[in-house]
Write an enzyme that holds these catalytic residues in place. Structure first.
Site, PDB file in Angstrom:
ATOM      1  N   ASN A 150     -71.001  -9.126  -3.992  1.00  0.00           N
ATOM      2  CA  ASN A 150     -70.067  -9.746  -3.431  1.00  0.00           C
ATOM      3  C   ASN A 150     -71.441  -9.876  -2.360  1.00  0.00           C
ATOM      4  O   ASN A 150     -71.284  -9.277  -1.356  1.00  0.00           O
ATOM      5  CB  ASN A 150     -69.280  -8.784  -2.549  1.00  0.00           C
ATOM      6  CG  ASN A 150     -68.100  -8.381  -3.688  1.00  0.00           C
ATOM      7  OD1 ASN A 150     -67.482  -8.999  -3.235  1.00  0.00           O
ATOM      8  ND2 ASN A 150     -68.302  -7.498  -4.589  1.00  0.00           N
ATOM      9  N   GLU A 151     -71.646 -11.113  -2.062  1.00  0.00           N
ATOM     10  CA  GLU A 151     -72.914 -11.590  -0.638  1.00  0.00           C
ATOM     11  C   GLU A 151     -72.090 -11.485   0.750  1.00  0.00           C
ATOM     12  O   GLU A 151     -70.589 -11.230   0.541  1.00  0.00           O
ATOM     13  CB  GLU A 151     -72.926 -12.874  -1.032  1.00  0.00           C
ATOM     14  CG  GLU A 151     -73.827 -13.302  -2.796  1.00  0.00           C
ATOM     15  CD  GLU A 151     -74.604 -12.607  -2.295  1.00  0.00           C
ATOM     16  OE1 GLU A 151     -75.462 -11.547  -1.437  1.00  0.00           O
ATOM     17  OE2 GLU A 151     -75.580 -13.524  -3.455  1.00  0.00           O
ATOM     18  N   PRO A 152     -72.841 -11.266   2.076  1.00  0.00           N
ATOM     19  CA  PRO A 152     -72.533 -11.371   3.185  1.00  0.00           C
ATOM     20  C   PRO A 152     -71.059 -11.972   2.990  1.00  0.00           C
ATOM     21  O   PRO A 152     -70.941 -13.460   3.024  1.00  0.00           O
ATOM     22  CB  PRO A 152     -73.778 -11.944   3.851  1.00  0.00           C
ATOM     23  CG  PRO A 152     -74.757 -11.386   3.010  1.00  0.00           C
ATOM     24  CD  PRO A 152     -74.345 -11.990   1.528  1.00  0.00           C
ATOM     25  N   THR A 177     -80.675 -13.513  -2.650  1.00  0.00           N
ATOM     26  CA  THR A 177     -80.388 -13.470  -4.227  1.00  0.00           C
ATOM     27  C   THR A 177     -80.992 -13.953  -5.209  1.00  0.00           C
ATOM     28  O   THR A 177     -81.475 -13.801  -6.267  1.00  0.00           O
ATOM     29  CB  THR A 177     -78.162 -13.281  -3.764  1.00  0.00           C
ATOM     30  OG1 THR A 177     -78.595 -12.596  -3.500  1.00  0.00           O
ATOM     31  CG2 THR A 177     -78.693 -12.467  -5.356  1.00  0.00           C
TER      32      THR A 177
END
Ligand code: GLP
Length: 631
Positions: free
Chosen positions: A163-165, A182
């Protein structure tokens, strides 16, 4: 093993319960014991246990402990159903870096989990079907009764799962684009950033928050800043782990290095009463100077009082006295003589003047760690007449690109082919390597032969870089420690052989100075394991006469630099010296991942010293002293 004791007041800034354990092993033992209790109590009632699992280096020691409980203490996983958080999109299940394969190698193949109870998102699902597939994954979790416990790691962008920014609190299982940071972090696994997939399927933040309990694990200094942001900052989609603040049964389970940026560790005088040791005083006054934007010598009494440091003044008389004391302390860390200045009064210098010249051993976990952190200091030590030995603990072959190996083998092939002499053997060797490269493809497992060649190529880079720092080839030793030679990322195991090899090099040199790094790295990383080898060697040697007279200096790895209050020796660099160092770093041409190396780290420390009111340098290399009692 219990977490370190801590009062509610000390935790006042923490919005998620945070348990700090001395080591990852202690933390994993405690968590595994909890999971065992959960599985066994549910099984006794005829119920299944649903676990959400994570990948990455972080949970590896936890999985090892689960395997141990299964093998040695009879813990059964027959009633367990697992759902993994995520998977790279576009990787087949047998790809060496697929999370499916990772989970089988690290856990599933070693316990009695039923294959039909294992769920890992399928990265091969066609894009057109991803939406439906993800909805099905959610449904399967629900049908199993929901997650009893979700295990998490944390990425440097603050992501949980992938769940990236930008991921919303109520997001669900879906396809996501990976963040640049990442992908850089995964580059070593994939032999270069260009090979890292761009997309992944991940459970959403909402999926994770629906678990009945959540445990997030983190080890090592590289995670310290993001852990502090998630635990103490605002809830924000810029750091998806911060949403765990809204979960009533979530916890962070971390080691001391990963806790180092939390306020209770970093600024303990703000969270309760403290005993003002010299180290803590230096930390607090430095913090106050940065906080107020003033150099040490301009801090005034009121500023100390307003920031919870009035008792410090009572101890030291006044701001005036304390400012001068700390100014001098930090001033005395600066030296252009990292091996000690001969014939000088050394009472206020970081290193002793005698003996002179000294013998120094510089340990570097992989070639490049040394030059990146202390290339300028290496050059000075040699130029100031010390006997230096650079000991490369591993070959670093896992970082050497296939392209570089191909270039070398093609050249060898061509020269052997054109040679008027009988170079059949060389020709055969080159042909063999070239066909191995082709068969292996970008992701296949390299054979020991291929790794050997890559290691030798890396040696060439290391020699060139050392030469640029004035270090001759005969001042270099390649230890090729077995833990690395036989291992691969996330699967390194330290043995006595590794420690003995470090002991041997030290015993031969009987150094007056040792330089090393990796003390705060993730213990399963190359740097972490390499440091453990040094640490154990030092313990073995602690009673030798030479060791009693030896200073051990620690430099920091690639990601987090020392803060001014932590520095015990600061070696300033002129613009010319910095240029020499940058030139040395450029020699690592075989590196599969081109990280940005522009000297900014060394410049940043110099800027901080300047802001504190010390002399203004172009750049600084920094070290902390490692004391025997902390071994
Ligand atoms: C990946 C995984 C995360 C993991 C993170 C950190 O991004 N999708 O689940 O937490 O890596 O990995 P490591 O534990 O290796 O630092």
């Amino acid at each position: 093993m219990e977490p370190l004791a801590c009062s509610a007041q000390e935790q006042q800034f923490e919005k998620i319960p945070t348990l700090i354990f001395p080591t990852p092993g202690d933390a994993c033992a405690a968590l595994a014991a909890e999971i065992r209790q959960l599985i066994e109590s549910k099984a006794a009632k005829g119920e299944t246990t649903v676990l959400g699992l994570a990948t990455g280096s972080t949970p590896v020691p936890f999985y090892r402990e689960l395997i141990r409980l299964h093998r040695e203490e009879g813990l059964s996983f027959e009633t367990v159903i697992t759902f993994n958080l995520d998977e790279y999109h576009g990787l087949s299940r047998d790809h060496p870096e697929s999370y499916y394969r990772f989970m089988h190698e690290q856990l599933f193949d070693h316990i009695n989990l039923k294959p039909e109870n294992i769920h890992v998102p399928d990265g091969t699902i066609h894009r057109d079907e991803v939406f439906e597939y993800c909805a099905g994954y959610e449904q399967a979790i629900e049908d199993a009764g929901g997650l009893d416990m979700q295990i998490l790691g944390i990425g440097r962008t603050g992501h949980i799962g992938f769940n990236e920014p930008g991921s919303a609190r109520d997001s669900r299982t879906r396809l996501i684009t990976l963040d640049r940071l990442t992908r850089i972090d995964a580059a070593a696994d994939f032999q270069g950033e260009q090979n890292v997939p761009r997309f992944a399927i991940t459970m959403g933040v909402g999926t994770i928050l629906a678990a009945r309990r959540v445990a997030l694990l983190a080890w090592g200094e590289n995670k310290a800043d993001i852990v502090a942001q998630a635990v103490e900052g605002e809830q924000t989609d810029a750091v998806s782990a911060s949403f765990l603040q809204g979960h009533s049964a979530s916890r962070f389970i971390i080691n001391k290095a990963a806790a180092s940026a939390l306020k209770r560790v970093r600024l303990p005088w703000l969270t309760g009463s403290v005993t003002w040791t010299p180290d803590l005083t230096r930390r607090a006054v430095t913090w106050l100077a940065f906080k107020t934007g003033k150099p040490f010598l301009k801090l005034v009494d009121e500023e100390y009082s307003e920031h919870g440091m009035a008792d410090l003044l009572t101890e030291h008389g006044s701001a005036y006295d304390l400012n001068i004391k700390i100014f001098n302390d930090i001033q005395h860390t600066i030296t252009g003589w990292p091996g000690g200045k001969p014939d000088a009064d050394d009472s206020n210098r970081p290193e002793r003047s005698e003996p002179s010249p000294k013998r120094a051993v510089i340990f570097s976990p992989e070639p490049q760690d040394d030059v990146l952190a202390m290339g300028g200091t290496m050059e000075r030590l040699v130029k100031q007449g010390h006997r230096v030995l650079v000991a490369y603990q591993t070959s670093g072959d896992l970082r050497v690109s296939d392209a570089e190996t191909q270039k070398f083998s093609t050249a060898l092939f061509e020269i052997s082919d054109q040679s008027p002499h009988d170079w059949k053997d060389q020709l055969g060797y080159a042909q063999n390597i070239l066909s191995q490269l082709e068969e292996k493809g970008p992701f296949g497992e390299p054979s020991p032969e291929l790794r050997q060649l890559k290691g030798l190529i890396r040696r060439g880079d290391a020699r060139n870089a050392c030469e640029a720092c004035s270090i001759r080839a005969d001042q270099i030793e390649f230890l090729d420690l077995p833990f690395y030679k036989k291992g691969r990322y996330r699967q390194f195991t330290l043995s006595d052989e590794d420690v003995d090899s470090v002991v041997a090099v030290l015993d031969k040199m009987k150094p007056h100075q040792i330089f090393a790094t990796g003390h705060l790295a993730d213990p399963s990383s190359v740097q972490g394991v390499a440091f453990e080898a040094v640490r154990r060697a030092l313990i073995k040697l602690q009673d030798t006469d030479w060791m009693k007279d030896c200073y051990v200096w620690l430099y920091r790895g690639q990601q987090r630099e020392l803060a001014p209050h932590e520095i015990d020796m600061a070696v300033p660099m002129s613009p010319g010296q910095l240029a020499t160092k940058l030139n040395a770093i450029q020699k690592f041409q075989s590196h599969s991942n081109s990280e940005l190396v522009d000297g900014s780290r060394n410049r940043d420390i110099a800027v901080l010293y300047d802001k504190l009111g010390l002399a203004e340098y172009e750049a600084i290399e920094a070290f902390e002293r490692y004391l025997p009692e902390s071994m």
